[in-house]
Scaffold this motif. Structure first.
Motif, PDB file in Angstrom:
ATOM      1  N   ALA A   1      43.407  -5.415 -15.778  1.00 32.94           N
ATOM      2  CA  ALA A   1      42.356  -5.764 -14.812  1.00 32.94           C
ATOM      3  C   ALA A   1      42.311  -7.235 -14.391  1.00 32.94           C
ATOM      4  O   ALA A   1      41.343  -7.686 -13.790  1.00 32.94           O
TER       5      ALA A   1
ATOM      6  N   GLY B   1      44.317  -8.363 -12.230  1.00 36.51           N
ATOM      7  CA  GLY B   1      44.645  -8.345 -10.810  1.00 36.51           C
ATOM      8  C   GLY B   1      46.132  -8.372 -10.507  1.00 36.51           C
ATOM      9  O   GLY B   1      46.540  -8.785  -9.423  1.00 36.51           O
ATOM     10  N   LYS B   2      46.946  -7.897 -11.434  1.00 33.04           N
ATOM     11  CA  LYS B   2      48.396  -7.883 -11.203  1.00 33.04           C
ATOM     12  C   LYS B   2      48.750  -7.036  -9.986  1.00 33.04           C
ATOM     13  O   LYS B   2      49.444  -7.479  -9.078  1.00 33.04           O
ATOM     14  N   SER B   3      48.242  -5.787 -10.007  1.00 34.04           N
ATOM     15  CA  SER B   3      48.562  -4.892  -8.889  1.00 34.04           C
ATOM     16  C   SER B   3      48.002  -5.441  -7.593  1.00 34.04           C
ATOM     17  O   SER B   3      48.624  -5.311  -6.537  1.00 34.04           O
ATOM     18  N   SER B   4      46.839  -6.063  -7.666  1.00 31.37           N
ATOM     19  CA  SER B   4      46.230  -6.618  -6.458  1.00 31.37           C
ATOM     20  C   SER B   4      47.064  -7.760  -5.890  1.00 31.37           C
ATOM     21  O   SER B   4      47.196  -7.905  -4.674  1.00 31.37           O
TER      22      SER B   4
ATOM     23  N   HIS C   1      42.094  -4.013  -2.326  1.00 35.39           N
ATOM     24  CA  HIS C   1      41.139  -2.936  -2.567  1.00 35.39           C
ATOM     25  C   HIS C   1      40.126  -3.388  -3.598  1.00 35.39           C
ATOM     26  O   HIS C   1      40.496  -3.824  -4.681  1.00 35.39           O
ATOM     27  N   GLU C   2      38.866  -3.262  -3.198  1.00 35.33           N
ATOM     28  CA  GLU C   2      37.780  -3.772  -4.046  1.00 35.33           C
ATOM     29  C   GLU C   2      37.779  -3.074  -5.412  1.00 35.33           C
ATOM     30  O   GLU C   2      37.596  -3.710  -6.440  1.00 35.33           O
TER      31      GLU C   2
ATOM     32  N   THR D   1      46.519   0.550 -13.169  1.00 35.21           N
ATOM     33  CA  THR D   1      47.859   1.094 -12.995  1.00 35.21           C
ATOM     34  C   THR D   1      48.155   2.061 -14.121  1.00 35.21           C
ATOM     35  O   THR D   1      47.990   1.730 -15.290  1.00 35.21           O
TER      36      THR D   1
ATOM     37  N   ASP E   1      38.551 -16.734  -6.025  1.00 37.71           N
ATOM     38  CA  ASP E   1      37.331 -16.598  -5.206  1.00 37.71           C
ATOM     39  C   ASP E   1      36.066 -16.544  -6.062  1.00 37.71           C
ATOM     40  O   ASP E   1      34.968 -16.773  -5.569  1.00 37.71           O
TER      41      ASP E   1
ATOM     42  N   ALA F   1      43.800 -12.709  -5.086  1.00 39.61           N
ATOM     43  CA  ALA F   1      44.339 -11.533  -4.398  1.00 39.61           C
ATOM     44  C   ALA F   1      43.333 -11.047  -3.364  1.00 39.61           C
ATOM     45  O   ALA F   1      43.695 -10.472  -2.348  1.00 39.61           O
TER      46      ALA F   1
HETATM   47  N1  LIG Z   1      37.082 -10.942  -6.895  1.00 37.73           N
HETATM   48  C1  LIG Z   1      38.344 -10.609  -7.095  1.00 37.73           C
HETATM   49  N2  LIG Z   1      38.648  -9.408  -7.617  1.00 37.73           N
HETATM   50  C2  LIG Z   1      39.938  -9.092  -7.806  1.00 37.73           C
HETATM   51  C3  LIG Z   1      40.979  -9.989  -7.471  1.00 37.73           C
HETATM   52  N3  LIG Z   1      42.149  -9.386  -7.775  1.00 37.73           N
HETATM   53  C4  LIG Z   1      41.847  -8.175  -8.285  1.00 37.73           C
HETATM   54  N4  LIG Z   1      40.519  -7.985  -8.294  1.00 37.73           N
HETATM   55  C5  LIG Z   1      39.811  -6.804  -8.776  1.00 37.73           C
HETATM   56  O1  LIG Z   1      40.042  -6.679 -10.166  1.00 37.73           O
HETATM   57  C6  LIG Z   1      40.192  -5.314 -10.542  1.00 37.73           C
HETATM   58  C7  LIG Z   1      41.511  -5.110 -11.230  1.00 37.73           C
HETATM   59  O2  LIG Z   1      42.584  -5.358 -10.334  1.00 37.73           O
HETATM   60  P1  LIG Z   1      44.030  -4.714 -10.528  1.00 37.73           P
HETATM   61  O3  LIG Z   1      44.903  -5.306  -9.491  1.00 37.73           O
HETATM   62  O4  LIG Z   1      43.952  -3.256 -10.622  1.00 37.73           O
HETATM   63  O5  LIG Z   1      44.387  -5.315 -11.941  1.00 37.73           O
HETATM   64  P2  LIG Z   1      45.670  -5.040 -12.827  1.00 37.73           P
HETATM   65  O6  LIG Z   1      45.963  -6.294 -13.545  1.00 37.73           O
HETATM   66  O7  LIG Z   1      46.751  -4.447 -12.022  1.00 37.73           O
HETATM   67  O8  LIG Z   1      45.094  -3.982 -13.852  1.00 37.73           O
HETATM   68  P3  LIG Z   1      45.895  -2.923 -14.741  1.00 37.73           P
HETATM   69  O9  LIG Z   1      46.806  -2.187 -13.833  1.00 37.73           O
HETATM   70  O10 LIG Z   1      44.843  -2.042 -15.344  1.00 37.73           O
HETATM   71  O11 LIG Z   1      46.633  -3.690 -15.780  1.00 37.73           O
HETATM   72  C8  LIG Z   1      40.051  -4.510  -9.247  1.00 37.73           C
HETATM   73  O12 LIG Z   1      38.748  -4.026  -9.153  1.00 37.73           O
HETATM   74  C9  LIG Z   1      40.341  -5.516  -8.166  1.00 37.73           C
HETATM   75  O13 LIG Z   1      39.684  -5.202  -6.957  1.00 37.73           O
HETATM   76  C10 LIG Z   1      40.640 -11.245  -6.915  1.00 37.73           C
HETATM   77  O14 LIG Z   1      41.477 -12.113  -6.588  1.00 37.73           O
HETATM   78  N5  LIG Z   1      39.307 -11.500  -6.765  1.00 37.73           N
END
Ligand SMILES: Nc1nc2c(ncn2[C@@H]2O[C@H](COP(=O)(O)OP(=O)(O)OP(=O)(O)O)[C@@H](O)[C@H]2O)c(=O)[nH]1
Ligand SMILES: [Mg+2]
Lengths: 442, 218
Positions: free
Chosen positions: B29, B31-34, B45-46, B51, B136, B164
């Motif tokens: 969480a 924000g890797k995928s983001s 995507h909010e 993943t 942000d 992201a």
């Molecule tokens: N405010 C804010 N929220 C973000 C940002 N990047 C990601 N998020 C939020 O953070 C949450 C997790 O983002 P993901 O991209 O799914 O994170 P991840 O690291 O891929 O998570 P996993 O796949 O579970 O390991 C989501 O609800 C996103 O919308 C950012 O730059 N700013």
């Protein structure tokens, strides 16, 4: 750590990882745990320091080169180019993650020296393996094998391979004992002579596997993954992870939990994880397996190719039991820097055999093999117990893989994978064509 | 909304793209995928779902006169518990290690990195960028920039803070990596590898078909 899974898998050996990949692809929620900090369990390839610390308890000498340039297999095996293992790789598309190279040659030890197993009719004509008188007889035998069609009795020449023994087949063609050794041990890769009095079909199929595999790429029937065999379990673990499999390494399994004799979960570092069934290697279930034999494997580091192999970068050498008066064949498997498993100038040779007499010094069992290697820089001797599960898993939902045997390839591993798959899912594993590719992958 | 996405590369002549394999690491969480989604599709995507397993994405980006094709592995099933198989990063030339600037860094990978830097899987030839994401959310920040920057400098990592969500500095993460990687060397080593590749077999081409195969240069 989620608390409920469909399947918990203990160990990251090849069998466990293939099953993990297959089950994840089918949508099962899989948790795979390994007590070691590396992937592969007994099918791992170790870096030099890992190897030294495992077997010698100290650090590797600097003269051998860089730690990470070494990927030394614990268990010596090659893949038959047209065998079932390659079919599984192709079926699961794990070929995407791996690079394979040929093994440069296959040799057999007869009459006190090693000779190349011929790869063409020209090589066969020149080969010292068969006497001039024997060659026409051997040719007739191979033509018989090549033309044999189980559905067409006119190709049988009066021998039904479903019932006739290899002894009868050899007799029909008047093959000498040396030729029998060559066919049974260097081509069919039988581990001992028990096959001779069994129906010939199994050996026939093994000869076909060898010949078809040889026909694939030409130098030998074998292919080998760049960076060592440890890439294989990792490739399947990667497949599993892509489809949602969760991995935890360096994680001890403190207790396997049962209710009314049925598996319900495991305990690790104070946490409990539940699942419907568990798959694992024998080391996680010492009370549910029986010992069926022992294999001695001597890993040798060399700073030269094996003598008399034409400086080949990789070889297999089979020493048939009769040639040295033993009850089991000795195998030598050698790979080198061209497979990215050593720094350049070094070679790894693993000499192995089934232990005949557990009370003697294990190394002496493979003395005939070690003698062929020339000067040896370093030796690591390990004797591995071979285990099989006591029961099928139907009652306790514990599905245990067999230990990796003394054969030189993965065909028996595949048989175990298929057997486990059937016991676990109730359906036959069909290895036909590719499973659906993920659309977001090229 | 930032518009730092590269325009589609249509102008000719096209140089041959250089492939750069990159893995994304970091806690759940952060924000890797983001980050990847922003880089590849310029989207956010909010409520992005976690993943499941791993995802593989490619993105071309233009750097001066070169085209770089990033092959990005976004993983979860193995990396969540610091159990990433060496295979993932064996042929990777770069890594992005992400953390969330609003969460105290507890990434096991970072800890492993700091405790035993000589043991971490990336050789110097690999390029690692430490990225503090969710820039942000400045008001909720718990990880001071200076601290992360100092850590990155000490470890020899590239360092950026990015978002992201707004797209701020996301492109820079990837272009900075691309700038650092000696692309000529990469191209040269690739062809050298192919020449040395005698005995290499291509199972993707031949398995099941029974045909014999030769070289490896597609
Ligand atoms: N405010 C804010 N929220 C973000 C940002 N990047 C990601 N998020 C939020 O953070 C949450 C997790 O983002 P993901 O991209 O799914 O994170 P991840 O690291 O891929 O998570 P996993 O796949 O579970 O390991 C989501 O609800 C996103 O919308 C950012 O730059 N700013
Ligand atoms: Mg993600």
């Amino acid at each position: 750590m989620d608390q409920q899974y469909d399947v918990i898998i203990l160990g990251t050996g090849l069998t466990e990882c293939i099953l993990s990949g297959l089950l994840s692809v089918e949508g099962k929620k899989v948790l795979q745990i390994d007590r070691n900090e590396y992937y592969g369990s007994s099918t791992a390839s170790l870096h030099l320091n890992q190897l030294y610390s495992k077997f010698k308890g100290d650090a590797a000498p600097e003269a051998l080169g860089k730690d990470r340039d070494y990927n030394v297999d614990l268990i010596p095996k090659f893949a038959m180019a047209s065998g079932e293992f390659v079919n599984i790789l192709y079926h699961t598309d794990v070929t995407r993650y791996l690079e394979f190279k040929q093994i440069a040659g296959s040799y057999v030890y007869t009459n006190g020296q090693i000779s190349k197993v011929p790869t063409s009719t020209t090589e066969a004509a020149l080969s010292p393996l068969l006497s001039l008188l024997e060659k026409p007889r051997a040719k007739a035998f191979f033509e018989f094998i090549q033309n044999y069609d189980f559905t067409n009795p006119s190709t049988h020449d009066g021998l039904d391979l479903n019932t006739a023994t290899m002894r009868e087949v050899y007799a029909k063609f008047g093959l000498e004992s040396g030729t029998q050794d060559f066919i049974g041990h260097a081509l069919a890769l039988e581990l001992n002579d028990e096959y001779i009095d069994k129906p010939a079909r199994a050996t026939y199929e093994k000869i076909c596997l060898y010949v078809n595999s040889l026909a694939m790429y030409g130098k030998s029937p074998y292919i080998y993954p760049v960076y060592g065999l440890g890439e294989l379990p990792q490739g399947f673990a990667r497949l599993s992870a892509i489809h949602g499999g969760t991995y935890m390494l360096n994680k001890p399994v403190d207790e396997v939990l049962y209710e009314n004799g049925k598996f319900v979960g495991i305990k690790s570092e104070g946490e409990t994880v539940k699942a419907n069934l568990v798959i694992g290697d024998a080391s996680y279930f010492q009370d549910k397996v029986k010992k069926v034999g022992q294999v001695v494997r001597v890993i040798c580091i060399l700073n030269h190719p094996i003598p008399d192999t034409g400086d080949a970068d990789s070889v297999q050498i089979v020493i048939p039991q009769n040639q040295i008066g033993r009850a089991h064949d000795i195998y030598i498997a050698s790979v080198s820097s061209s497979h990215n498993v050593t720094p350049s100038g070094h070679h790894i040779a693993i000499v192995s055999t089934l232990v005949t007499n557990p009370t003697t010094d294990a190394e002496s069992e493979v003395a005939a093999g070690l003698a062929l290697l020339g000067p040896i820089v370093e030796k690591f001797v390990h004797v591995d117990d071979l285990y099989e599960p006591l029961s099928s898993g139907a009652d306790d939902q514990v599905f245990i893989s067999k230990s990796y045997d003394a054969t030189s390839h993965f065909e028996t591993t595949c048989a175990d994978v298929k057997d486990l798959y059937k016991r676990i899912t109730g359906v036959e594993l069909k290895v036909e064509g590719k499973v659906a590719k993920l659309k977001d992958e090229e | 909304m930032s518009t730092n996405q590269q325009p589609p590369t249509t102008s000719s002549p096209q140089p041959k793209p250089v492939q750069v394999k990159l893995v994304l690491l970091g806690e759940a969480a952060v924000g890797k995928s983001s980050l990847v989604l922003r880089f590849v599709n310029n989207e956010f995507h909010e409520n992005k779902e976690p993943t499941i397993g791993a995802a593989f994405l490619t993105q071309k980006c233009r750097l001066e006169d070169k085209i770089i094709k990033f092959e990005i592995w976004d993983t979860a099933g193995q990396e969540r518990f610091a159990s990433l198989a060496p295979m993932y990063y064996r042929n990777a030339q770069a890594a992005v290690v992400a953390y969330d600037i609003t969460k105290q860094v507890s990434c096991p990978f970072l800890h492993a990195l700091s405790k035993t830097p000589q043991k971490h899987p990336f050789k110097p030839k690999h390029y690692i960028a430490l990225v503090g994401n969710k820039l942000d959310l400045e008001s909720e920040r718990t990880v001071p920039t200076e601290e992360a920057q100092a850590y990155a400098t000490e470890q020899g990592l590239l360092f950026t803070e990015a978002s992201a969500k707004t797209g701020e500095y996301v492109m820079e993460v990837f272009t900075e990596i691309a700038k650092k990687i000696p692309l000529e060397q990469l191209l040269a080593s690739r062809s050298r590898w192919c020449r040395a590749g005698s005995g290499r077999v291509d199972l993707n081409q031949t398995a099941g078909s029974g045909a014999a195969a030769g070289g490896c240069c597609q």
